[in-house]
Design a protein around this motif. Structure first.
Motif, PDB file in Angstrom:
ATOM      1  N   ASN A 195       0.808  -1.225   0.000  1.00 24.20           N
ATOM      2  CA  ASN A 195       0.000   0.000   0.000  1.00 24.20           C
ATOM      3  C   ASN A 195       0.838   1.270   0.000  1.00 24.20           C
ATOM      4  OD1 ASN A 195      -2.332  -1.674   0.204  1.00 24.20           O
ATOM      5  ND2 ASN A 195      -2.055  -1.770   2.427  1.00 24.20           N
ATOM      6  N   ASP A 196       1.926   1.257  -0.775  1.00 25.98           N
ATOM      7  CA  ASP A 196       2.733   2.464  -0.932  1.00 25.98           C
ATOM      8  C   ASP A 196       1.952   3.462  -1.795  1.00 25.98           C
ATOM      9  OD1 ASP A 196       4.547   4.436  -1.366  1.00 25.98           O
ATOM     10  OD2 ASP A 196       6.118   3.161  -2.218  1.00 25.98           O
ATOM     11  N   PRO A 197       1.545   4.598  -1.252  1.00 29.14           N
ATOM     12  CA  PRO A 197       0.730   5.524  -2.051  1.00 29.14           C
ATOM     13  C   PRO A 197       1.485   6.156  -3.203  1.00 29.14           C
ATOM     14  CG  PRO A 197       1.360   6.527   0.048  1.00 29.14           C
ATOM     15  CD  PRO A 197       1.821   5.109   0.105  1.00 29.14           C
ATOM     16  N   ASP A 198       2.815   6.259  -3.087  1.00 30.52           N
ATOM     17  CA  ASP A 198       3.601   6.930  -4.132  1.00 30.52           C
ATOM     18  C   ASP A 198       3.930   6.001  -5.289  1.00 30.52           C
ATOM     19  OD1 ASP A 198       3.640   9.321  -2.650  1.00 30.52           O
ATOM     20  OD2 ASP A 198       5.329   8.568  -1.453  1.00 30.52           O
ATOM     21  N   ASN A 199       4.309   4.775  -4.998  1.00 38.10           N
ATOM     22  CA  ASN A 199       4.677   3.833  -6.057  1.00 38.10           C
ATOM     23  C   ASN A 199       4.244   2.429  -5.647  1.00 38.10           C
ATOM     24  OD1 ASN A 199       5.706   2.549  -8.261  1.00 38.10           O
ATOM     25  ND2 ASN A 199       7.845   3.071  -7.878  1.00 38.10           N
ATOM     26  N   PRO A 200       2.966   2.113  -5.830  1.00 40.36           N
ATOM     27  CA  PRO A 200       2.477   0.810  -5.357  1.00 40.36           C
ATOM     28  C   PRO A 200       2.995  -0.370  -6.151  1.00 40.36           C
ATOM     29  CG  PRO A 200       0.778   1.942  -6.611  1.00 40.36           C
ATOM     30  CD  PRO A 200       1.904   2.908  -6.470  1.00 40.36           C
ATOM     31  N   CYS A 231      -2.004  -3.910  -6.551  1.00 39.55           N
ATOM     32  CA  CYS A 231      -1.444  -2.593  -6.199  1.00 39.55           C
ATOM     33  C   CYS A 231      -1.610  -2.336  -4.703  1.00 39.55           C
ATOM     34  CB  CYS A 231      -2.139  -1.487  -6.977  1.00 39.55           C
ATOM     35  SG  CYS A 231      -2.138  -1.693  -8.777  1.00 39.55           S
ATOM     36  N   TYR A 232      -2.799  -2.673  -4.200  1.00 45.20           N
ATOM     37  CA  TYR A 232      -3.128  -2.450  -2.791  1.00 45.20           C
ATOM     38  C   TYR A 232      -3.798  -3.712  -2.254  1.00 45.20           C
ATOM     39  CZ  TYR A 232      -2.565   2.289  -4.579  1.00 45.20           C
ATOM     40  OH  TYR A 232      -2.082   3.401  -5.199  1.00 45.20           O
ATOM     41  N   SER A 278      -7.728  -4.166  -2.777  1.00 43.80           N
ATOM     42  CA  SER A 278      -8.202  -3.789  -4.108  1.00 43.80           C
ATOM     43  C   SER A 278      -7.835  -4.868  -5.112  1.00 43.80           C
ATOM     44  CB  SER A 278      -7.590  -2.448  -4.523  1.00 43.80           C
ATOM     45  OG  SER A 278      -7.840  -2.171  -5.882  1.00 43.80           O
ATOM     46  N   LEU A 279      -8.632  -4.970  -6.188  1.00 46.98           N
ATOM     47  CA  LEU A 279      -8.317  -5.896  -7.275  1.00 46.98           C
ATOM     48  C   LEU A 279      -7.397  -5.265  -8.318  1.00 46.98           C
ATOM     49  CD1 LEU A 279     -11.825  -7.527  -7.922  1.00 46.98           C
ATOM     50  CD2 LEU A 279      -9.856  -8.576  -6.806  1.00 46.98           C
ATOM     51  N   ASP A 280      -7.154  -3.950  -8.216  1.00 51.86           N
ATOM     52  CA  ASP A 280      -6.258  -3.289  -9.168  1.00 51.86           C
ATOM     53  C   ASP A 280      -4.907  -3.997  -9.154  1.00 51.86           C
ATOM     54  OD1 ASP A 280      -8.361  -1.591  -9.443  1.00 51.86           O
ATOM     55  OD2 ASP A 280      -7.448   0.092  -8.389  1.00 51.86           O
ATOM     56  N   MET A 281      -4.332  -4.209 -10.356  1.00 52.11           N
ATOM     57  CA  MET A 281      -3.088  -4.971 -10.437  1.00 52.11           C
ATOM     58  C   MET A 281      -1.997  -4.203 -11.181  1.00 52.11           C
ATOM     59  SD  MET A 281      -3.715  -7.925 -13.355  1.00 52.11           S
ATOM     60  CE  MET A 281      -4.883  -8.815 -12.355  1.00 52.11           C
ATOM     61  N   CYS A 282      -0.780  -4.554 -10.834  1.00 51.45           N
ATOM     62  CA  CYS A 282       0.376  -3.953 -11.487  1.00 51.45           C
ATOM     63  C   CYS A 282       0.691  -4.719 -12.766  1.00 51.45           C
ATOM     64  CB  CYS A 282       1.593  -3.978 -10.558  1.00 51.45           C
ATOM     65  SG  CYS A 282       1.391  -2.995  -9.053  1.00 51.45           S
ATOM     66  N   ILE A 283       0.823  -3.977 -13.845  1.00 55.51           N
ATOM     67  CA  ILE A 283       1.207  -4.551 -15.131  1.00 55.51           C
ATOM     68  C   ILE A 283       2.292  -3.674 -15.725  1.00 55.51           C
ATOM     69  CG2 ILE A 283       0.467  -5.146 -17.459  1.00 55.51           C
ATOM     70  CD1 ILE A 283      -2.292  -5.703 -16.400  1.00 55.51           C
TER      71      ILE A 283
END
Length: 439
Positions: free
Chosen positions: A113-118, A144-145, A148-153
């Motif tokens: 949960n890094d707000p600057d660079n998740p 990313c968090y 959340s379901l948001d993912m890093c790609i």
């Protein structure tokens, strides 16, 4: 009446200009797409569970640069990982445990949960305050968090909806239903004040059933919260909340904060057991507990199928009913359970006609006539005719050939075939002499 109108020269010019512009736009799009080769096959998923990413590539066929992107992504492996698999970001951090950092080995734990660079891989050395970025990008498919379901790609956080589609903004409602309308649960909120008693050391505050979500309780006062649980299999447990932290109680995550004058308990849910929140009295003064959560509506009305038709032919009626259904046990229960939820509205019975086809022709007979003889054998008769009945119930006579598929009933039969009664003479009895003739 005029049915059509001749086009003016100005109208024709505008129409021709529109056609020319449309053809140029279509041709420019075709030319732009024609600079690319077809999309290639999708790659293997970056993960085998928990939600990963797959990509497809295409090649620019022009000597100049092509408009658009040469790579596209989609989600894949959108199934839950087994509990023993662990956190995906934690796995990436632990992969560096056997690599020296400034000449020393560390056991690395994830920093989430890094707000600057998740989407960078930041890890913390266990037992220290040392936080290091061990990789500029986490692996594709890393969340990313945590919530959340948001993912890093490719190092960028991509929006993922609850439908597991990239770029989707569809979210779960408070009941946990993707793109739901909130109708499958109900908001429960209230306040409880402890009642001090010399003979009672604890109080039950509220029962929070299996499947509940977004649970939050705040105790203000000197008393202390603790939990009792009961799983669907009947196993009971008790958890004393004595210190601040996040705990796993019957596979449900419990976040507890303890302050000098209050305690806060949160459970995101869905709860995997029935929870009873209790307070232990300290004896000094009363406490109050405020609570709020979303309780699943586990008993719902379910409309039954239509009952059998009231007639096999010629037109009948059939009705539906409603039964109370337990979503947890998948069985029908007493209606009172569904009346507990005011949101539940019992569906009204439905009525429909059925078996509207006319009844097939049949033989119909009048009653038998009186027997021609009261004994000794007689004959009685009746009239037999072929009839049809329409959907209104009207019976009419029809040709006999329509009833030929069933045997015709007899029109006469013998009756009173028993013998008629008659007098029968027997032998004379012996002569008797009156007593007054005997001396």
């Amino acid at each position: 009446m005029e049915c059509c109108r001749r086009a003016t020269p100005g109208t024709l010019l505008l129409f021709l200009a529109f056609l020319l512009l449309s053809s140029r736009t279509a041709r420019s799009e075709e030319d732009r797409d024609g600079l690319w080769d077809a999309w290639g096959p999708w790659s293997e998923c970056s993960r085998t569970c928990g939600g990963g990413a797959s990509y497809s590539l295409r090649r620019c066929l022009s000597s100049k640069s092509c408009e658009g992107r040469n790579i596209r992504y989609r989600t894949c492996s959108n199934v839950d990982c087994p509990p023993e698999a662990g956190d995906f970001r934690a796995q990436q951090c632990s992969a560096h445990n056997d690599v020296k950092h400034h000449g020393q080995f560390y056991e690395w734990l994830p920093v989430s949960n890094d707000p600057d660079n998740p989407c960078s891989l930041k890890c913390q050395a266990k037992g220290t305050a040392l936080v290091v970025e061990l990789a500029p990008k986490v692996l594709d498919g890393t969340r990313c968090y945590t919530e959340s379901l948001d993912m890093c790609i490719s190092g960028l956080c991509q929006i993922v909806g609850c439908d597991h589609q990239l770029g989707s903004t569809v979210k779960e409602d408070n009941c946990g239903v993707c793109n739901g309308d909130g109708s499958t649960c109900r908001l429960v909120r209230g306040q409880y004040k402890s009642q001090l008693s010399a003979t009672k050391s604890d109080d039950a505050v509220v029962a929070i059933p299996y499947g509940s979500r977004h649970v939050r309780l705040v105790l203000k006062g000197p008393d202390h919260l603790y939990l009792e649980t009961k799983t669907l299999q009947g196993a009971k447990g008790e958890n004393s909340l004595s210190s601040t932290g996040t705990f796993l109680v019957d596979n449900s995550s419990v976040d507890f904060q303890k302050f000098p004058d209050k305690e806060i308990l949160r459970m995101a849910g869905p709860l995997t057991a029935d929870f009873i929140v209790k307070i232990r009295n300290s004896g000094s003064s009363d406490s109050t507990v405020q609570f709020i959560f979303y309780q699943p509506i586990i008993h719902r009305w379910r409309e039954t199928d239509f009952f059998p038709c009231s007639a096999t032919c010629g037109g009948g009626y059939q009705l539906t009913s409603a039964e109370c259904y337990d979503l947890r046990s998948n069985r029908v229960v007493a209606d009172q359970y569904c009346h507990y939820y005011p949101e539940n509205i019992k569906p009204k019975p439905k009525l429909q006609e059925c078996n509207l086809d006319p009844c097939p022709a049949r033989w119909e007979a009048t009653p038998w006539t009186a027997c021609s003889s009261s004994c000794g054998g007689g004959i009685q008769s009746r009239a037999v005719s072929c009839v049809e009945e329409d959907i209104q119930g009207h019976v009419t006579s029809v040709e006999e050939w329509k009833c030929m598929y069933t045997p015709k009933m007899p029109i006469a039969q013998p009756c009173n075939i028993f013998d008629c009664p008659k007098w029968l003479a027997q032998e004379w009895s012996p002569v008797t002499v009156p007593s007054f003739f005997v001396h």
